[in-house]
Write a protein that holds these residues in place. Structure first.
Motif, PDB file in Angstrom:
ATOM      1  N   GLN A   4       0.854  -1.173   0.000  1.00  0.00           N
ATOM      2  CA  GLN A   4       0.000   0.000   0.000  1.00  0.00           C
ATOM      3  C   GLN A   4       0.896   1.230   0.000  1.00  0.00           C
ATOM      4  O   GLN A   4       2.072   1.152   0.259  1.00  0.00           O
ATOM      5  CB  GLN A   4      -0.884   0.009   1.269  1.00  0.00           C
ATOM      6  N   TYR A  53      -5.212  -3.136 -15.540  1.00  0.00           N
ATOM      7  CA  TYR A  53      -5.049  -2.653 -14.172  1.00  0.00           C
ATOM      8  C   TYR A  53      -6.400  -2.121 -13.709  1.00  0.00           C
ATOM      9  O   TYR A  53      -6.964  -1.218 -14.315  1.00  0.00           O
ATOM     10  CB  TYR A  53      -4.009  -1.534 -14.103  1.00  0.00           C
ATOM     11  N   ILE A  55      -8.737  -0.260 -10.946  1.00  0.00           N
ATOM     12  CA  ILE A  55      -8.557   0.757  -9.915  1.00  0.00           C
ATOM     13  C   ILE A  55      -9.908   1.147  -9.334  1.00  0.00           C
ATOM     14  O   ILE A  55     -10.853   1.439 -10.079  1.00  0.00           O
ATOM     15  CB  ILE A  55      -7.877   2.004 -10.512  1.00  0.00           C
ATOM     16  N   ALA A  79      -2.672  -2.114  -2.999  1.00  0.00           N
ATOM     17  CA  ALA A  79      -2.953  -3.142  -3.991  1.00  0.00           C
ATOM     18  C   ALA A  79      -3.330  -4.406  -3.241  1.00  0.00           C
ATOM     19  O   ALA A  79      -2.667  -4.775  -2.272  1.00  0.00           O
ATOM     20  CB  ALA A  79      -1.724  -3.395  -4.870  1.00  0.00           C
ATOM     21  N   VAL A  89      -6.262  -2.233  -7.340  1.00  0.00           N
ATOM     22  CA  VAL A  89      -5.706  -1.068  -6.661  1.00  0.00           C
ATOM     23  C   VAL A  89      -6.843  -0.214  -6.122  1.00  0.00           C
ATOM     24  O   VAL A  89      -7.829   0.038  -6.816  1.00  0.00           O
ATOM     25  CB  VAL A  89      -4.833  -0.248  -7.632  1.00  0.00           C
ATOM     26  N   GLU A 108       1.378   2.035  -6.996  1.00  0.00           N
ATOM     27  CA  GLU A 108       0.422   0.942  -6.778  1.00  0.00           C
ATOM     28  C   GLU A 108       0.309   0.024  -7.988  1.00  0.00           C
ATOM     29  O   GLU A 108       0.174  -1.195  -7.843  1.00  0.00           O
ATOM     30  CB  GLU A 108      -0.946   1.501  -6.395  1.00  0.00           C
ATOM     31  N   ALA A 112       0.895  -4.091  -8.541  1.00  0.00           N
ATOM     32  CA  ALA A 112       0.015  -5.007  -9.281  1.00  0.00           C
ATOM     33  C   ALA A 112       0.798  -5.781 -10.335  1.00  0.00           C
ATOM     34  O   ALA A 112       0.512  -6.949 -10.615  1.00  0.00           O
ATOM     35  CB  ALA A 112      -1.134  -4.230  -9.923  1.00  0.00           C
TER      36      ALA A 112
END
Length: 243
Positions: A4, A53, A55, A79, A89, A108, A112
């Protein structure tokens, strides 16, 4: 933070459900995430970046409710592993600045891209995992531009024991102690990259974090040096840079 920290081809980054009050910020956030994803792809230590990714941009209430929550108060994002080799994330919208968001996203999304399927490896290698993410988050800037150097200086002068293992901050640590810990991780990784290059650093990272080998084994494999020697060199670099 703690995985994190204070996403021609299809889009690589997308966002999850969000608070209506934050909706207007999403187009800009997505553009920032696209740029961060390109950086994070370079830290996929197994050679295969995430297909996408994901989020979650969390308002005050959502931050407390999202899975993987109940993080320390100083957390700006984290993450979390969600199975199948995927990490998602979560960003804390409270107090995020535009420039800070760029660094946080690179940090972040690098988690990942770089963390193994089982997630965060544990506290002994916290400095390495967070140092790599901070290195990516810094976006290639000169070391003296890194904003955490002043906090590293306070920590070094305040009696830091000179060990990378165990430098991770407590959940209730004050903000400057948190920043100092992340800064020490960053500077240690920065030294290894400066000396050996990014590819050998990623070999070291993969051997420790993915393969579960010791720092000693990984150091011999990646750098051809004893870890005790390199550890002391990293610490010397931290102290010298902090001044």
């Amino acid at each position: 933070m703690g995985d994190q920290r204070p996403g021609g081809r299809r889009r690589r980054a997308d966002h999850r459900r969000h608070h209506p009050a934050l909706r207007g910020k999403l187009p800009g956030l997505l553009a920032q995430a696209e740029a961060a994803a390109k950086v994070a792809d370079g830290y996929a230590v197994t050679g295969s970046p995430p297909d996408r990714y994901r989020i979650f941009y969390a308002g005050r209430t959502e931050w407390q409710r999202w899975y993987g929550g109940e993080r320390p108060e100083w957390t700006g994002g984290y993450a979390v592993t969600v199975g199948g080799g995927h990490h998602e994330v979560v960003l804390n919208a409270e107090g995020l600045t535009n420039s800070g968001t760029d660094d946080l996203l690179r940090h972040e999304l690098t988690h990942a891209a770089s963390l193994p399927e089982r997630g965060y490896p544990g506290k002994l290698t916290w400095w390495l995992v967070e140092g790599l993410a901070e290195f990516a988050g810094a976006g290639g800037q000169a070391v003296d531009r890194y904003e955490g150097v002043a906090d590293v200086r306070k920590m070094v002068r305040g009696g830091w024991d000179g060990k990378l293992e165990g430098v991770n901050p407590a959940d209730d640590a004050p903000a400057e102690r948190v920043a100092g810990s992340y800064g020490i991780g960053y500077l240690a990784v920065r030294h290894l990259v400066d000396r050996y290059g990014p590819l050998r650093l990623l070999t070291f990272f993969k051997t420790v974090v993915h393969d579960g080998r010791t720092l000693d084994v990984a150091s011999e494999k990646a750098f051809g040096e004893q870890w005790s020697t390199l550890h002391d060199e990293c610490v010397a670099y931290v102290r010298a840079t902090a001044g």
